[in-house]
Design a protein around this motif. Sequence first.
Motif, short mmCIF file in Angstrom:
data_model
loop_
_atom_site.label_atom_id
_atom_site.label_comp_id
_atom_site.label_asym_id
_atom_site.label_seq_id
_atom_site.Cartn_x
_atom_site.Cartn_y
_atom_site.Cartn_z
N ILE A 192 0.84 -1.19 0.00
CA ILE A 192 0.00 0.00 0.00
C ILE A 192 0.89 1.25 0.00
O ILE A 192 1.73 1.42 0.88
CB ILE A 192 -0.94 0.04 1.23
CG1 ILE A 192 -1.79 -1.23 1.29
CG2 ILE A 192 -1.81 1.29 1.19
CD1 ILE A 192 -2.73 -1.42 0.12
N VAL A 194 1.32 5.12 0.69
CA VAL A 194 0.70 6.12 1.57
C VAL A 194 1.35 7.46 1.26
O VAL A 194 2.54 7.66 1.51
CB VAL A 194 0.90 5.74 3.05
CG1 VAL A 194 0.26 6.78 3.97
CG2 VAL A 194 0.33 4.34 3.33
N LEU A 211 -1.88 6.74 9.14
CA LEU A 211 -1.28 5.64 9.90
C LEU A 211 -2.33 4.87 10.69
O LEU A 211 -2.25 3.64 10.84
CB LEU A 211 -0.18 6.17 10.82
CG LEU A 211 1.08 6.70 10.12
CD1 LEU A 211 2.09 7.18 11.16
CD2 LEU A 211 1.71 5.65 9.21
N CYS A 214 -3.76 2.53 8.28
CA CYS A 214 -2.86 1.40 8.03
C CYS A 214 -3.03 0.34 9.12
O CYS A 214 -3.08 -0.87 8.81
CB CYS A 214 -1.41 1.87 7.97
SG CYS A 214 -1.04 2.94 6.56
N GLU A 215 -3.11 0.76 10.36
CA GLU A 215 -3.28 -0.21 11.46
C GLU A 215 -4.61 -0.94 11.34
O GLU A 215 -4.68 -2.16 11.55
CB GLU A 215 -3.17 0.52 12.80
CG GLU A 215 -1.75 1.00 13.10
CD GLU A 215 -1.63 1.64 14.46
OE1 GLU A 215 -2.63 2.20 14.95
OE2 GLU A 215 -0.53 1.59 15.04
N ARG A 218 -4.56 -3.53 8.45
CA ARG A 218 -3.82 -4.77 8.72
C ARG A 218 -4.65 -5.80 9.48
O ARG A 218 -4.32 -6.99 9.49
CB ARG A 218 -2.55 -4.48 9.53
CG ARG A 218 -1.44 -3.87 8.70
CD ARG A 218 -0.12 -3.96 9.41
NE ARG A 218 0.47 -5.30 9.34
CZ ARG A 218 1.10 -5.89 10.35
NH1 ARG A 218 1.21 -5.30 11.52
NH2 ARG A 218 1.64 -7.07 10.18
N PHE A 226 3.42 -1.10 4.03
CA PHE A 226 3.09 0.26 3.63
C PHE A 226 4.38 1.02 3.27
O PHE A 226 5.41 0.85 3.92
CB PHE A 226 2.35 0.97 4.76
CG PHE A 226 1.16 0.19 5.24
CD1 PHE A 226 -0.07 0.31 4.60
CD2 PHE A 226 1.27 -0.70 6.31
CE1 PHE A 226 -1.16 -0.43 5.03
CE2 PHE A 226 0.19 -1.44 6.74
CZ PHE A 226 -1.05 -1.31 6.10
N LEU A 249 4.04 -1.58 13.13
CA LEU A 249 3.47 -1.31 11.81
C LEU A 249 4.58 -1.39 10.75
O LEU A 249 5.56 -0.64 10.83
CB LEU A 249 2.82 0.08 11.80
CG LEU A 249 1.92 0.43 10.61
CD1 LEU A 249 0.73 -0.52 10.54
CD2 LEU A 249 1.44 1.87 10.73
N VAL A 251 6.20 -0.22 7.98
CA VAL A 251 6.21 0.95 7.11
C VAL A 251 7.63 1.19 6.61
O VAL A 251 8.57 1.22 7.39
CB VAL A 251 5.70 2.20 7.84
CG1 VAL A 251 5.79 3.42 6.93
CG2 VAL A 251 4.27 2.01 8.32
N CYS A 265 2.83 -0.19 -5.71
CA CYS A 265 1.71 -0.55 -4.83
C CYS A 265 0.60 -1.31 -5.53
O CYS A 265 0.48 -1.31 -6.76
CB CYS A 265 1.14 0.72 -4.18
SG CYS A 265 0.10 1.70 -5.29
N ALA A 335 -9.63 2.96 6.13
CA ALA A 335 -9.27 1.54 5.96
C ALA A 335 -10.38 0.77 5.26
O ALA A 335 -10.12 -0.07 4.39
CB ALA A 335 -8.97 0.93 7.33
#
Length: 388
Positions: A192, A194, A211, A214-215, A218, A226, A249, A251, A265, A335
């Motif tokens: 992904i 970002v 962010l 993103c969490e 997941r 990410f 995370l 990233v 991505c 998300a």
Amino acid sequence: MIFGIVAGEASGDRLGAGLMRVLRQRQPGVRFVGIGGPLMLAEGLESLAHMDRLAVNGFVEPVRRLPDLVRLLRLLYRTFTQQQPTAFIGVDFNVFNFLIERLLKRRGVPTVHYVSPSVYAWRRGRVRAIARSTDLLLTLYPFEPAFYDHSRVRAVFVGHPLADEITPEASAAAARQAAQQVLEVQGARPCIAVLPGSRMSEVKLMTEPFLDACEQFRVRYPQAVFVIPALRESIEVWLREQLKARADLPVIVYRGNGRLALTACDAALVKSGTSTLEAMLLHRPMVVSYRLGEWTYQLVRRLLRTPYVALPNILAGRRLVAELLQHEATGTALADELARALDKASADPGYLAEFHDLHLQLRRNADDSAAAAVLDWLDGRSMTTGEK
């Protein structure tokens, strides 16, 4: 032929250089005098000042820099009224260029402006002010000339250089795999991108909800990875500091623009702006978001005259990609929409095919189209006025 030409930003430097290159091909011996960046200088620009002198941001800095900007304005006005160029071309950088265009137009210098302001979004009354400054307007989007139909401006759609630069092959699986190898995310399912913005002020507003998203994402896709581009060192340092509190995370932050992340991505979280166009040209499913300070948001919301802010939606004339703005841009909502976009791209091939159709609409060999529009317009003026 002598063209005056001014660009004040890196994006304008790219546009100006492409236009200069083709004008020289069609008119050998042409001269260019004005202000531009390294790309325009490489095309033979006779520079009157360094482009960095025009680099101003926000509301306070232009006021502080006003004396120097006025000196530059006087220099350009004096130079071009003395030399009487074939035409003056202002490349984007709207406030400054429209001002010098208006002054030169009053002295009989033909004026061209490359890139229409966003009159489709707000301040449509600006069309009248633009008409007082500019004879020929070169637009990047096909819907823009219609806004000038009842004005004295000749507006010509020339296409978007990004649509020429990003070829259909750039969106292919081989390009994705190569980009993933560079970022070392080959095993990500999914990867992904970002993109919280290119300015620190934007990054600080967008990073937290992105962010959070993103969490949340997941939870549904535990193997997701990410990738966040950071255009400048200060942004990279700030992002890494924020990620210390989210050590679990996965990233990857890298220094550079967003093209690599978008190519690598499977889907993207993107701040509203040109990056949404890049994502569309690369045929990547996306969710678009934007946040402003509360007072600024209330003002902008009242001025906005378009139902959409994402360029794919504006081009399509409908909600092609999800937009979550201001208070709607929560981690959970972002998300959910991201998962929905990823699922839709997998289940419905026609979804990304529409991105391809929009890509073709914008792919007009913009450098050549812009140069042809300028020369055709000058030929028409010459025939009308009897100039040789």
